[in-house]
Design a protein around this motif. Structure first.
Motif, short mmCIF file in Angstrom:
data_model
loop_
_atom_site.label_atom_id
_atom_site.label_comp_id
_atom_site.label_asym_id
_atom_site.label_seq_id
_atom_site.Cartn_x
_atom_site.Cartn_y
_atom_site.Cartn_z
N VAL A 25 118.92 -31.75 -12.37
CA VAL A 25 119.86 -31.17 -13.35
C VAL A 25 119.19 -30.12 -14.23
CG1 VAL A 25 121.40 -33.16 -13.39
CG2 VAL A 25 119.44 -33.09 -14.96
N SER A 26 117.86 -30.14 -14.32
CA SER A 26 117.16 -29.11 -15.09
C SER A 26 115.74 -29.00 -14.60
CB SER A 26 117.18 -29.41 -16.59
OG SER A 26 116.54 -30.64 -16.88
N LEU A 27 115.10 -27.86 -14.91
CA LEU A 27 113.73 -27.64 -14.45
C LEU A 27 112.97 -26.73 -15.40
CD1 LEU A 27 113.62 -24.51 -13.16
CD2 LEU A 27 114.89 -25.61 -11.33
N LEU A 28 111.66 -26.81 -15.28
CA LEU A 28 110.73 -25.94 -15.99
C LEU A 28 109.78 -25.39 -14.96
CD1 LEU A 28 108.92 -26.68 -19.35
CD2 LEU A 28 107.78 -25.52 -17.48
N ALA A 29 109.77 -24.07 -14.78
CA ALA A 29 109.06 -23.48 -13.65
C ALA A 29 107.93 -22.55 -14.09
CB ALA A 29 110.03 -22.70 -12.77
N ASP A 30 106.81 -22.64 -13.37
CA ASP A 30 105.69 -21.72 -13.53
C ASP A 30 105.33 -21.23 -12.13
OD1 ASP A 30 103.46 -20.28 -14.24
OD2 ASP A 30 102.18 -22.04 -14.53
N LEU A 31 105.82 -20.05 -11.77
CA LEU A 31 105.56 -19.47 -10.46
C LEU A 31 104.52 -18.37 -10.61
CD1 LEU A 31 109.20 -19.13 -9.02
CD2 LEU A 31 107.77 -21.16 -9.25
N GLY A 32 103.47 -18.45 -9.83
CA GLY A 32 102.39 -17.48 -9.93
C GLY A 32 102.25 -16.62 -8.70
N THR A 33 101.75 -15.41 -8.90
CA THR A 33 101.36 -14.52 -7.80
C THR A 33 99.86 -14.36 -7.89
OG1 THR A 33 103.48 -13.37 -7.91
CG2 THR A 33 101.70 -12.27 -6.75
N VAL A 34 99.16 -15.03 -7.01
CA VAL A 34 97.70 -15.16 -7.10
C VAL A 34 96.99 -14.03 -6.35
CG1 VAL A 34 95.74 -16.64 -6.54
CG2 VAL A 34 97.86 -17.66 -7.41
N VAL A 35 97.44 -13.72 -5.14
CA VAL A 35 96.78 -12.70 -4.34
C VAL A 35 97.10 -11.32 -4.92
CG1 VAL A 35 96.61 -11.64 -2.06
CG2 VAL A 35 96.81 -14.13 -2.28
N ASP A 80 103.27 -16.93 -4.81
CA ASP A 80 102.58 -17.65 -3.74
C ASP A 80 102.01 -18.99 -4.21
OD1 ASP A 80 100.42 -16.69 -5.26
OD2 ASP A 80 99.83 -15.19 -3.78
N ASP A 81 102.29 -19.37 -5.47
CA ASP A 81 101.79 -20.63 -6.01
C ASP A 81 102.77 -21.11 -7.08
OD1 ASP A 81 99.51 -22.61 -6.22
OD2 ASP A 81 99.60 -21.92 -8.30
N CYS A 82 103.30 -22.33 -6.91
CA CYS A 82 104.43 -22.77 -7.74
C CYS A 82 104.22 -24.17 -8.29
CB CYS A 82 105.72 -22.77 -6.92
SG CYS A 82 106.00 -21.26 -5.97
N THR A 83 104.53 -24.33 -9.57
CA THR A 83 104.58 -25.63 -10.22
C THR A 83 105.91 -25.73 -10.94
OG1 THR A 83 102.19 -25.60 -10.59
CG2 THR A 83 103.48 -27.17 -11.89
N VAL A 84 106.68 -26.76 -10.61
CA VAL A 84 108.00 -26.92 -11.20
C VAL A 84 108.17 -28.37 -11.66
CG1 VAL A 84 110.49 -26.60 -10.92
CG2 VAL A 84 108.88 -25.21 -9.56
N LEU A 85 108.48 -28.56 -12.94
CA LEU A 85 108.84 -29.88 -13.46
C LEU A 85 110.35 -30.06 -13.30
CD1 LEU A 85 106.73 -30.06 -16.75
CD2 LEU A 85 106.09 -30.76 -14.44
N LEU A 86 110.75 -31.28 -12.96
CA LEU A 86 112.14 -31.57 -12.64
C LEU A 86 112.67 -32.72 -13.48
CD1 LEU A 86 111.69 -31.67 -8.75
CD2 LEU A 86 112.41 -29.68 -10.10
N ARG A 87 113.94 -32.66 -13.81
CA ARG A 87 114.65 -33.80 -14.38
C ARG A 87 115.88 -34.06 -13.52
NH1 ARG A 87 114.20 -32.09 -20.79
NH2 ARG A 87 112.00 -32.73 -21.06
N ARG A 133 109.94 -16.14 -14.83
CA ARG A 133 109.73 -14.78 -15.28
C ARG A 133 110.02 -14.62 -16.77
NH1 ARG A 133 112.48 -11.33 -10.25
NH2 ARG A 133 110.80 -11.74 -8.74
N ALA A 134 111.01 -15.36 -17.25
CA ALA A 134 111.41 -15.23 -18.65
C ALA A 134 110.59 -16.14 -19.57
CB ALA A 134 112.89 -15.56 -18.79
N GLY A 135 109.80 -17.05 -18.98
CA GLY A 135 109.11 -18.04 -19.81
C GLY A 135 110.09 -18.87 -20.60
N ALA A 136 111.16 -19.29 -19.90
CA ALA A 136 112.31 -19.85 -20.60
C ALA A 136 112.22 -21.32 -20.94
CB ALA A 136 113.57 -19.61 -19.74
#
Length: 366
Positions: A208-218, A225-232, A356-359
């Protein structure tokens, strides 16, 4: 079956062909295998398809097959993401059911458009979230639904790969890091969406909701290309989704763990024939594929006795067996379909925009 995509150098096209034909209910007989006619003919030769049925365009295939007594009954879309919507649109307009590779489309707007077309057409429509076809994934789903874990409190799903840890080269890598062909998401759309679907499929819960940190490493890469997502989840459970294609040494390490107030569960794609169940008192039960411990959903999609490993192709084939049942008008409730595809696209779009928005925490709505 008619195939759209899957030309020379493709990985997933041959997989679809092997899987579709495994149970002898479906046969690949035609296709638009490439936008280049010569490459399309070359693919037909590899697939042992009549070269006269290797068509240069979708329009040519649908027109010619419509006139044949043995014309195609449905299409499989195995092309890069940006082609999913136009291919599906054309197939549905021709009155043909569709089986498409994931993610559903390249963007959420395209997914919404496709959803309207599928609903208006009223034809069978499947999405190949492959891992839902594994017998022990279906067993895990059944165990959770039966209350074996009690109330689910925590879900951890990981999908690590290392094959894009350096500059992308080759057909399979290049389109996946190209926004024009892959769409909005990179790793999150290629494998993160598999992890997302698996978490919801096994748990029976909805994010129902998430907090995402998607990175572009290369350096120089345009997509994540590297993703961490917290979920509820909708029952209050919390989750973590990790997906990466830059983890050197990892191959295809999809794994999931669920923890409830009565027990835990763990499954790994690289050892798919064992399901681990842990009791509250510390006892551990190992469930083996093909064993008498399995419930009806898992047994119905098991092909070999215990100790004879089944894997990726068999799981893929289970989805095609389910799709064949739908084509016959029979129920196949575990086959991922339009709603699963829409949820996957909403997950990708929400994770990308929020990161992208750091939301912070944002709702996931479909």
């Amino acid at each position: 079956m008619g195939m759209i995509g899957g030309g020379p150098g493709a990985f997933i096209g041959p997989v679809h062909r092997y899987a579709a034909e495994m149970d002898r209910e479906i046969e690949l007989v035609a296709g638009v295998f490439s936008s280049d006619a010569a490459r399309g003919k070359a693919a037909a030769d590899v697939y042992r398809v009549d070269p006269e049925r290797a068509y240069p365009t979708l329009e040519a295939m649908f027109a010619a097959e419509r006139e044949r007594a043995d014309g195609i009954d449905f299409v499989a879309i195995v092309s890069p993401n940006h082609h999913h919507l136009p291919a599906a649109r054309a197939a549905l307009a021709a009155g043909l059911p569709v089986m498409t590779d994931k993610p559903l489309t390249a963007t959420l707007d395209e997914a919404d458009e496709l959803a309207g077309l599928v609903r208006a057409a009223g034809l069978p429509f499947g999405v190949t979230y492959t891992y839902s076809g594994y017998p022990l994934v279906r067993e895990a789903r059944a165990r959770v639904a039966s209350g074996a874990l009690g109330t689910v409190r925590k879900i951890v799903v990981e999908y690590p790969q290392g094959w894009l840890a350096t500059e992308a080269t080759g057909k399979q890598a290049e389109w996946r890091v190209d926004p024009a062909r892959a769409g909005l998401g990179g790793c999150i759309g290629d494998i993160g969406v598999h992890a997302f679907h698996l978490a919801e499929f096994i748990s029976g819960l909805k994010v129902v909701s998430l907090l995402a940190d998607l990175g572009t490493v290369v350096p120089g890469r345009a997509l994540d290309d590297d993703c961490t997502v917290l979920l509820r989840f909708d029952n209050g459970a919390r989750g973590v989704l990790l997906a990466s294609q830059i983890e050197v040494g990892e191959r295809n390490g999809l794994r999931i763990r669920l923890y409830g107030d009565r027990g835990g569960l763990a499954w790994r794609q690289e050892t798919p024939n064992m399901l681990e169940l842990t009791k509250l008192d510390g006892r551990t039960e190992i469930v083996h594929a093909g064993s008498g411990q399995l419930g009806p959903d898992a047994l119905a999609r098991t092909r070999t006795p215990a100790g004879h490993p089944e894997g990726y192709l068999e799981a893929f084939a289970n989805l095609y067996r389910d799709f064949a049942a739908q084509l016959r008008g029979e129920p196949a409730p575990l086959l991922p379909g339009l709603d699963d595809g829409l949820r996957g696209m909403a997950f990708i779009a929400t994770a990308v925009s929020a990161s992208r928005a750091g939301a912070g925490w944002v709702p996931l709505t479909v």
